[in-house]
Design an enzyme around this catalytic site. Structure first.
Site, PDB file in Angstrom:
ATOM      1  N   ASP A 126     -19.215  -7.592 -34.650  1.00 33.85           N
ATOM      2  CA  ASP A 126     -20.092  -6.386 -34.305  1.00 33.85           C
ATOM      3  C   ASP A 126     -19.517  -6.033 -32.803  1.00 33.85           C
ATOM      4  OD1 ASP A 126     -20.648  -8.364 -32.497  1.00 33.85           O
ATOM      5  OD2 ASP A 126     -22.862  -8.365 -32.981  1.00 33.85           O
ATOM      6  N   GLN A 141     -17.732   6.496  -7.947  1.00 31.04           N
ATOM      7  CA  GLN A 141     -19.113   7.180  -7.993  1.00 31.04           C
ATOM      8  C   GLN A 141     -20.098   6.350  -7.183  1.00 31.04           C
ATOM      9  OE1 GLN A 141     -20.038   9.650 -10.253  1.00 31.04           O
ATOM     10  NE2 GLN A 141     -21.978   9.994 -10.044  1.00 31.04           N
ATOM     11  N   HIS A 197     -12.028   1.840  -3.515  1.00 26.66           N
ATOM     12  CA  HIS A 197     -11.772   3.111  -3.195  1.00 26.66           C
ATOM     13  C   HIS A 197     -12.652   3.845  -2.192  1.00 26.66           C
ATOM     14  CE1 HIS A 197     -10.553   7.505  -3.719  1.00 26.66           C
ATOM     15  NE2 HIS A 197     -11.934   7.770  -3.967  1.00 26.66           N
ATOM     16  N   ASP A 201      -3.681  13.196   0.214  1.00 24.68           N
ATOM     17  CA  ASP A 201      -4.830  13.870   0.442  1.00 24.68           C
ATOM     18  C   ASP A 201      -5.412  13.323   1.971  1.00 24.68           C
ATOM     19  OD1 ASP A 201      -5.894  11.737  -0.349  1.00 24.68           O
ATOM     20  OD2 ASP A 201      -6.415  12.545  -2.188  1.00 24.68           O
ATOM     21  N   LYS A 233      -5.387  18.272  -0.557  1.00 27.42           N
ATOM     22  CA  LYS A 233      -5.580  18.436  -2.049  1.00 27.42           C
ATOM     23  C   LYS A 233      -6.976  18.969  -2.228  1.00 27.42           C
ATOM     24  CE  LYS A 233      -6.739  14.610  -4.664  1.00 27.42           C
ATOM     25  NZ  LYS A 233      -6.784  13.181  -5.219  1.00 27.42           N
ATOM     26  N   ASP A 254      -0.790   6.031  -2.115  1.00 25.83           N
ATOM     27  CA  ASP A 254      -2.075   6.414  -2.586  1.00 25.83           C
ATOM     28  C   ASP A 254      -2.970   5.234  -2.959  1.00 25.83           C
ATOM     29  OD1 ASP A 254      -4.392   7.952  -2.747  1.00 25.83           O
ATOM     30  OD2 ASP A 254      -3.815   9.323  -4.465  1.00 25.83           O
TER      31      ASP A 254
HETATM   32  C1  R5P Z   1      -8.489   9.942  -5.194  1.00 30.52           C
HETATM   33  O1  R5P Z   1      -9.238  10.507  -4.369  1.00 30.52           O
HETATM   34  C2  R5P Z   1      -7.669   8.964  -5.222  1.00 30.52           C
HETATM   35  O2  R5P Z   1      -7.431   8.473  -3.936  1.00 30.52           O
HETATM   36  C3  R5P Z   1      -6.422   9.398  -6.201  1.00 30.52           C
HETATM   37  O3  R5P Z   1      -5.780  10.554  -5.281  1.00 30.52           O
HETATM   38  C4  R5P Z   1      -6.733   9.777  -7.313  1.00 30.52           C
HETATM   39  O4  R5P Z   1      -7.515   8.933  -8.097  1.00 30.52           O
HETATM   40  C5  R5P Z   1      -5.387  10.171  -8.174  1.00 30.52           C
HETATM   41  O5  R5P Z   1      -5.841  10.618  -9.514  1.00 30.52           O
HETATM   42  P1  R5P Z   1      -4.615  11.399 -10.238  1.00 30.52           P
HETATM   43  O6  R5P Z   1      -3.662  10.301 -10.375  1.00 30.52           O
HETATM   44  O7  R5P Z   1      -5.678  11.204 -11.505  1.00 30.52           O
HETATM   45  O8  R5P Z   1      -4.367  12.685  -9.758  1.00 30.52           O
END
Ligand code: R5P
Length: 283
Positions: A34, A88, A120, A159, A182, A208
């Protein structure tokens, strides 16, 4: 000390065991008809490290079950190399959960300490019911960039949120640094505000914390090529590469893509193991 891993962080767990010179316990995993998850792990130690990235719902359930299976351990350190749901960290709209809080609370039972890697939103750490910290791979990435043998390197954050992280990477490799602005249009679409950067003749490394769909970095790369960059490279801590993200980056003119092993893939070119080991030993 013993280390137990979910199926999602086995390679990183073995590297961590090597760093800490301790035993990696084998765990058997299977699904019932399941689709419920079954696991059976070995005897934990008084000090046990449970490690697993949250990349989907099964990876989260495996952590919950491992924590329960290790109830005899006196000190469980939970290592979350990548903590999904941490984006979130608040209700953006009425009716939404604070997903980072829900996950953190559920994983806190019987855990003495949590170690995350470049979480994050740092704010999510406060949702755990025990001390929680996030370590940063910025200097590991700086070392990786130094070894890439690039010229006139510019480290670029895509960003404002990545500005501090990109500056830390730049400090570690002794390169110049800047960041872009961004605007997110949807889950997969972003707009990068044009910015006059001095990229002509330079090798640009965009850094990033997360590459998800690759939309952010592919869009930035297009702009940098238009402005005369010699080459554009992408480096992140957590390489999710959702919806064909890896191919999107390469077909968008990015010359090389590298991530850590917080999410294990062929793009994992450097490891978070040493940093996590240091945090375990010194905290
Ligand atoms: C957002 O604030 C994160 O730091 C990344 O810039 C984001 O998750 C990147 O997402 P994607 O690769 O979908 O553009």
């Amino acid at each position: 000390m013993k280390i137990i891993s979910t199926e999602y962080s086995q390679v990183l767990a073995s590297r961590l065991a090597e760093e800490l010179q301790c035993e990696l316990i084998y765990t058997e995993y299977k699904h019932f008809p399941d689709n419920e998850i079954y696991l059976k792990t070995g005897m934990p130690d008084a000090d046990t490290v449970i490690i697993g990235s949250i990349v989907d719902n099964d990876s989260f359930v495996q952590l919950l079950l491992l924590i329960d299976a290790c109830e005899e351990a006196e000190n469980i350190t939970l290592v979350l190399p990548y903590m999904g749901y941490a984006r979130q960290d608040k209700k953006f709209n009425p009716g939404e959960p604070i997903s980072g809080r829900a996950i953190a609370k559920a994983l806190s039972r019987n855990v003495k300490k949590v170690i995350a890697v470049n979480i994050h939103e740092e704010h999510v750490l406060s949702f755990f019911d025990c001390p929680a910290t996030s370590v940063s791979l910025a200097s590991t990435i700086g070392t990786y960039v130094r070894e890439m043998d690039l010229s006139h390197t510019l480290i670029l954050g895509p960003d404002v949120g990545a500005a501090n992280f990109s500056q830390d990477v730049a400090n570690a490799c002794g390169s110049a640094c800047d960041h872009l602005q961004k605007v997110r249009l949807s889950g997969v679409e972003v707009k990068i505000q044009p910015k006059n950067l001095d990229v002509r003749g330079r090798d640009v490394v965009i850094v990033d914390d997360i590459i998800s769909t690759g939309g952010t970095l592919a869009t930035a790369a297009g702009m940098l090529h238009e402005q005369g960059a010699t080459s554009v490279h992408a480096i992140c801590v957590h390489g999710i590469f959702a919806s064909g993200g890896y191919a999107r980056l390469l077909s968008g003119g990015i010359q090389s893509v590298a991530s850590s092993d917080t999410i294990e893939s062929a793009a994992s070119k450097f490891s978070a193991a040493r940093l996590i080991a240091q945090e375990i030993l010194h905290s």
